[in-house]
Design an enzyme around this catalytic site. Structure first.
Site, PDB file in Angstrom:
ATOM      1  N   LYS A 139       3.830  80.154 101.836  1.00  0.00           N
ATOM      2  CA  LYS A 139       4.008  79.256 100.696  1.00  0.00           C
ATOM      3  C   LYS A 139       2.644  78.374 100.623  1.00  0.00           C
ATOM      4  CE  LYS A 139       6.752  75.344 102.169  1.00  0.00           C
ATOM      5  NZ  LYS A 139       8.034  74.633 102.110  1.00  0.00           N
ATOM      6  N   ARG A 196      19.096  67.683 102.940  1.00  0.00           N
ATOM      7  CA  ARG A 196      18.569  68.561 102.158  1.00  0.00           C
ATOM      8  C   ARG A 196      19.551  69.662 101.894  1.00  0.00           C
ATOM      9  NH1 ARG A 196      12.539  71.214 101.802  1.00  0.00           N
ATOM     10  NH2 ARG A 196      13.552  73.273 102.699  1.00  0.00           N
TER      11      ARG A 196
END
Length: 357
Positions: A34, A129
């Site tokens: 990414k 998360r």
């Protein structure tokens, strides 16, 4: 124009270090791409290293990976939104999931595409998360393991990305126990326990990684060689795979303090005045990169004899003090950077990208 370089040799050295480290411990791993923001030139460099598996949080980036090498296993590493399920199934072989309804959508789409889609169930281990709560995991698994065209290949967790909760042997042992419980209850094999990201690597290097952990998703340490426990370079790795090069577009000797009535600048900041600096001056350079491209706090001057004073959308201001190296207009100032700095620069279409050896 400012440009960012990727050093092919240093990236390969980092990759080879990690590859050997994981092989020695019989742990599989994938490279997280990414940071490269789908840049074909840099993604190809990653592929050429010999990676077997590429992870990304953007479906468009995985589409680029598949276009360059359809045989690579691709992994989508965040929960997918409903409108992108079709594309995700098309370009990702594996995805990380924590929502029943989402996995049902994936199952239906995988049937339509006549594909087997692999799932890693994310488990909450404290950072808050994504992840299924541990006490709900068995029931969660019971509702998805027989869905058509879905294969659960792992349990995973994510730490340190939101609240800074660090991985520990106890947390990872618990993850391994969840795997054993599910395998015994459902008579199903779950091949992977994906312990996490670069932040977990120091546990492995210090022989604290529980035996059941057998899969990693590695980005930052691959590109920056960092031990994220101690924020220091891992011996044998490189921290300067990426380097920013910015051209000086103005060079003048100017006062150290602004002159006139002060108000907030476009960033909402008001200059702080150190009256002891009145009457003093320094050489100030303007370079061809700005806040639109990167937050200066993530840049590290390679030459310690200059500092970043601030900037505007398209320019950064550099204090060269007495300019002992006699920099002039047209010269280049070079910077190392932190992960978030490299990510911003990679995402900026105004910054050229080059590979060097």
């Amino acid at each position: 124009m400012a440009y960012l370089t990727l050093n092919r040799t240093k990236l390969k050295e980092n990759f080879d270090f990690l590859k050997q480290t994981f092989e020695d411990r019989e742990v599989s791993w994938g490279a997280v791409s990414k940071l490269l923001c789908g840049n074909k030139l840099f993604v190809q460099e990653l592929i050429d290293l010999g990676v077997k598996e590429i992870h990304d949080s953007r479906i468009g980036n995985l589409e680029i990976v598949k276009g360059l090498n359809p045989e690579l296993q691709t992994v989508y590493i965040k929960p997918v939104s409903k409108r992108y399920v079709r594309k995700m199934v098309q370009f990702a072989d594996v995805s990380l999931n924590s929502e029943l309804e989402t996995i049902r959508w994936i199952s239906k789409e995988a049937v339509k595409q006549n594909k087997k889609h692999k799932i890693i169930i994310m488990v909450e281990t404290g950072d808050l998360r994504e992840g299924v709560m541990g006490e709900q995991l068995v029931e969660f698994y019971s509702q998805i393991f027989q869905l058509p065209n879905i294969e659960v290949i792992g349990l995973g967790t994510n730490l340190n990305c939101l609240n800074g909760v660090m991985p520990s042997a106890d947390k990872l042992i618990q993850l391994s126990l969840y795997k054993q419980i599910i395998e015994l209850k459902f008579n199903k094999e779950i091949p992977w326990v994906s312990a996490g990201t670069s932040v977990t690597i120091p546990l492995m290097l210090t022989h604290q990684l529980p035996k059941g952990i057998n899969h990693f998703r590695v980005g930052e340490t691959l590109y920056f060689g960092l031990d994220l426990f101690e924020e220091k370079l891992i011996e044998g790795m490189n921290g300067d795979v990426f380097e920013l090069h910015a051209e000086i577009i103005e060079m003048q000797e100017k006062p150290l303090l602004p002159v006139g009535n002060l108000a907030a600048n476009p960033q909402g900041e008001t200059a702080e005045i150190d009256e002891s600096l009145y009457g003093q001056s320094s050489f100030r350079a303007i370079i061809d990169i700005g806040l639109l491209d990167v937050d200066p706090k993530y840049l590290i001057p390679i030459d310690g004899e200059y500092e970043i004073l601030g900037g505007s959308s398209d320019m950064l201001i550099i204090n060269l003090w007495k300019n002992p190296k006699n920099y002039k207009v047209g010269d280049t100032l070079n910077f190392d950077m932190k992960y978030m700095g490299a990510l911003s620069l990679m995402n900026s279409s105004y910054i050229d990208k080059k590979v060097i050896s």
